[in-house]
Scaffold this motif. Structure first.
Motif, PDB file in Angstrom:
ATOM      1  N   LEU A 134       0.834  -1.199   0.000  1.00  0.00           N
ATOM      2  CA  LEU A 134       0.000   0.000   0.000  1.00  0.00           C
ATOM      3  C   LEU A 134       0.874   1.257   0.000  1.00  0.00           C
ATOM      4  CD1 LEU A 134      -2.774   1.374   0.199  1.00  0.00           C
ATOM      5  CD2 LEU A 134      -2.526   1.295   2.689  1.00  0.00           C
ATOM      6  N   SER A 135       1.933   1.266   0.781  1.00  0.00           N
ATOM      7  CA  SER A 135       2.815   2.433   0.824  1.00  0.00           C
ATOM      8  C   SER A 135       3.433   2.709  -0.539  1.00  0.00           C
ATOM      9  CB  SER A 135       3.917   2.230   1.870  1.00  0.00           C
ATOM     10  OG  SER A 135       3.380   2.176   3.170  1.00  0.00           O
ATOM     11  N   ARG A 136       3.873   1.660  -1.213  1.00  0.00           N
ATOM     12  CA  ARG A 136       4.466   1.857  -2.535  1.00  0.00           C
ATOM     13  C   ARG A 136       3.437   2.397  -3.526  1.00  0.00           C
ATOM     14  NH1 ARG A 136       7.944  -2.566  -0.846  1.00  0.00           N
ATOM     15  NH2 ARG A 136       6.325  -4.111  -1.258  1.00  0.00           N
ATOM     16  N   GLU A 137       2.203   1.934  -3.408  1.00  0.00           N
ATOM     17  CA  GLU A 137       1.147   2.427  -4.290  1.00  0.00           C
ATOM     18  C   GLU A 137       0.847   3.903  -3.988  1.00  0.00           C
ATOM     19  OE1 GLU A 137      -3.279   0.967  -5.855  1.00  0.00           O
ATOM     20  OE2 GLU A 137      -2.238  -0.160  -4.279  1.00  0.00           O
ATOM     21  N   ASP A 186      -5.920  -0.861  -3.853  1.00  0.00           N
ATOM     22  CA  ASP A 186      -6.249  -2.283  -3.809  1.00  0.00           C
ATOM     23  C   ASP A 186      -6.019  -2.805  -2.394  1.00  0.00           C
ATOM     24  OD1 ASP A 186      -6.653  -4.959  -4.179  1.00  0.00           O
ATOM     25  OD2 ASP A 186      -4.867  -5.285  -5.418  1.00  0.00           O
ATOM     26  N   THR A 187      -7.104  -3.069  -1.678  1.00  0.00           N
ATOM     27  CA  THR A 187      -6.995  -3.589  -0.306  1.00  0.00           C
ATOM     28  C   THR A 187      -7.684  -4.947  -0.188  1.00  0.00           C
ATOM     29  OG1 THR A 187      -8.986  -2.352   0.317  1.00  0.00           O
ATOM     30  CG2 THR A 187      -6.860  -1.280   0.706  1.00  0.00           C
ATOM     31  N   ALA A 188      -7.597  -5.732  -1.256  1.00  0.00           N
ATOM     32  CA  ALA A 188      -8.305  -7.011  -1.262  1.00  0.00           C
ATOM     33  C   ALA A 188      -7.723  -7.993  -0.252  1.00  0.00           C
ATOM     34  CB  ALA A 188      -8.273  -7.623  -2.657  1.00  0.00           C
ATOM     35  N   ARG A 189      -6.395  -7.888  -0.004  1.00  0.00           N
ATOM     36  CA  ARG A 189      -5.768  -8.861   0.892  1.00  0.00           C
ATOM     37  C   ARG A 189      -4.796  -8.157   1.823  1.00  0.00           C
ATOM     38  NH1 ARG A 189      -3.822 -13.760  -2.942  1.00  0.00           N
ATOM     39  NH2 ARG A 189      -2.353 -12.154  -3.587  1.00  0.00           N
ATOM     40  N   ARG A 226     -11.094  -2.714   3.716  1.00  0.00           N
ATOM     41  CA  ARG A 226     -11.159  -1.282   4.001  1.00  0.00           C
ATOM     42  C   ARG A 226     -11.147  -0.474   2.707  1.00  0.00           C
ATOM     43  NH1 ARG A 226      -6.723  -0.061   8.530  1.00  0.00           N
ATOM     44  NH2 ARG A 226      -7.435   2.052   8.028  1.00  0.00           N
ATOM     45  N   ASP A 227     -11.923   0.585   2.685  1.00  0.00           N
ATOM     46  CA  ASP A 227     -12.008   1.468   1.521  1.00  0.00           C
ATOM     47  C   ASP A 227     -11.039   2.621   1.734  1.00  0.00           C
ATOM     48  OD1 ASP A 227     -12.695   2.849  -0.724  1.00  0.00           O
ATOM     49  OD2 ASP A 227     -14.615   3.598   0.052  1.00  0.00           O
ATOM     50  N   ILE A 228      -9.861   2.544   1.142  1.00  0.00           N
ATOM     51  CA  ILE A 228      -8.836   3.570   1.297  1.00  0.00           C
ATOM     52  C   ILE A 228      -8.604   4.228  -0.050  1.00  0.00           C
ATOM     53  CG2 ILE A 228      -6.460   4.042   2.000  1.00  0.00           C
ATOM     54  CD1 ILE A 228      -6.573   1.574   3.761  1.00  0.00           C
ATOM     55  N   ALA A 229      -8.634   5.547  -0.076  1.00  0.00           N
ATOM     56  CA  ALA A 229      -8.502   6.284  -1.326  1.00  0.00           C
ATOM     57  C   ALA A 229      -7.609   7.498  -1.135  1.00  0.00           C
ATOM     58  CB  ALA A 229      -9.878   6.713  -1.841  1.00  0.00           C
TER      59      ALA A 229
END
Length: 479
Positions: free
Chosen positions: A368-371, A454-457, A463-466
């Protein structure tokens, strides 16, 4: 029967092999740093005499290791874990040799290094792990003081205990245990001179952190009271929590191992010799206090770890003397856990249950951080603001070389975490990338996201993170 030298060699070799195997497993570990681990690393980048929620020793140790290694990779951040627990095992073994026999010393060393909490602490760096060898050293020097009466041993006890306290404030339970032991066990008493030397050495060692707390509005003390809800009167009206107490006590069978914890409880009730009685008083305070905390509010499973350094010296010799077959069974159970935990970290994200990895909370954080970093670069903003402490923690570590300014929103009152305290977003910072799980309203209705992650796994599953491009004033606004 093997002589003392043989037992010692066996213990050292077994502890060394287990420690080296854990270091190898760390090298192959596929999990991300947990939120606390990333925070401890960040503290080490800002060396100080204290921090928001913990004393400073863990930050100093991580900084020292990563500086020597020339790398901030998770392996180096976590490397002190297996080394510190291996050292603790040998220190407790040395004390067992003094109190019991070389044979007991070998079993105590092996017993400690295979404890479930030592196995977990060799995978994830924590304040319990940093406290462990210094607490064990305090025990060793304190028994030397009892037996020899030397001022040097008393001073060494105070210094070791002070270092344990600088790792985790739970080390203070030692003082309560030593006082109780002196009150009820004649052989556990030390002279008034040595008691003053011990307390003076302890006070001198911890004084810089105490001074830091006073100069920083007792920040760490305030956070500790936040965790102990009944201190602020938050749980008195809710009544007692017997289910919480039962849950905590049951969790200790997992923390210490089921057979050893049962043996420890028996040792508390029937300690036998004076040295065992002294160990009981040195072990009991943390467990009793945390049980009370669990009854009044809540308690996490690791909060009584300070009980188990002296506790190992009670449970292992007791089983060795009265039920050696049970001791072998205990080693089999704890040993299986000690093998399984690092294996799970090596094969992660497998295995999974219902499609969710067993170690999900340790996965997906760096992804997530890299994204987020990629979105910030694409959006052309140099400032990233996140509302979530977990997201901030990994962003600082994974994004350490990304050239971004990573910030938390300004606190609405007393800072609620280290990031609000140290990295609040300055007003007038212009357009920033806000990472949030809800759309901000900057005065014209909810802002549309420029990217959904993308927080599928992994840790953020479900969680809905945007990401939202907003003015800094809007990012600082509290909903």
């Amino acid at each position: 029967m093997p002589d003392a030298a043989t037992w010692t060699r066996r213990a050292v070799w077994i502890v060394a092999v287990i420690t080296l195997a854990r270091v190898a497993a760390l090298w192959l570990n596929r999990t991300d740093l947990f939120v606390d681990e990333s925070q401890y690393w960040l503290w080490g980048q800002n060396l100080d005499l204290g921090y928001y929620s913990k004393p400073p020793l863990i930050a100093w140790v991580i900084r020292a290791v990563t500086e020597v290694a020339g790398s901030d990779a998770p392996f180096w951040v976590r490397l002190p874990g297996p080394v510190f627990h291996g050292a603790t095992a040998l220190i407790l073994g040395a004390l067992a040799a003094r109190l019991f026999s070389a044979r007991a010393a070998a079993w105590v060393a092996v017993g400690y290094v295979t404890l479930p909490f030592a196995a977990l602490g060799s995978l994830l760096i924590s304040t319990d792990t940093i406290m462990a060898p210094f607490f064990a050293l305090a025990l060793l020097f304190h028994f030397r003081t009892m037996e020899g009466g030397r001022a040097g041993s008393a001073a060494a006890t105070g210094i070791a205990l002070g270092l344990a306290f600088l790792a985790k404030y739970a080390a203070v339970y030692f003082l309560a245990g030593a006082a109780l032991a002196a009150l009820f066990v004649p052989s556990a008493r030390i002279s008034a001179r040595n008691a003053l030397i011990l307390i003076g050495a302890f006070a001198a060692t911890v004084a810089p952190n105490i001074g830091w707390n006073i100069a920083n509005d007792l920040t760490t003390v305030e956070h500790t009271m936040d965790n102990v809800g009944w201190v602020r009167g938050e749980s008195w009206t809710a009544g007692l929590n017997p289910a919480g107490l039962a849950e905590f006590v049951l969790s200790q069978f997992a923390v210490f191992g089921p057979i050893l914890f049962a043996a420890l409880l028996i040792g508390y009730l029937r300690p036998g010799s004076e040295r065992m009685r002294a160990l009981v008083f040195l072990s009991l305070p943390a467990l009793v206090v945390v049980c009370v905390q669990a009854l009044l509010d809540k308690a996490f499973a690791n909060w009584a770890v300070a009980s188990y350094f002296a506790g190992t010296l009670i449970a292992v010799p007791l089983l060795l003397d009265r039920a050696p077959r049970a001791l072998w069974l205990s080693f089999a159970i704890n040993g299986a856990v000690a093998v399984l935990l690092p294996l799970l970290a090596v094969v992660a994200p497998a295995p999974a249950r219902d499609g969710k990895p067993l170690l999900a909370r340790y996965l997906g954080r760096a992804d997530l951080s890299r994204e987020i970093i990629a979105v910030a670069e694409e959006a052309g903003t140099a400032t990233v603001v996140a509302l979530d402490r977990d997201v901030l923690a990994d962003l600082f570590h994974t994004g350490r070389d990304a050239g971004l300014s990573i910030r938390a929103p300004q606190p609405g009152g007393r800072p609620q975490n280290y990031y609000e305290q140290t990295y609040p977003l300055p007003e007038g910072s212009g357009q920033v990338l806000l990472i949030a799980n809800h759309a901000p309203d900057c005065g014209s209705g909810p802002v549309s996201p420029i990217h959904r992650f993308d927080t599928a796994r992994g840790a953020y599953a479900g969680r809905d993170i945007a990401a939202y491009l907003v003015p800094s004033e809007c990012a600082n606004a509290r909903p």
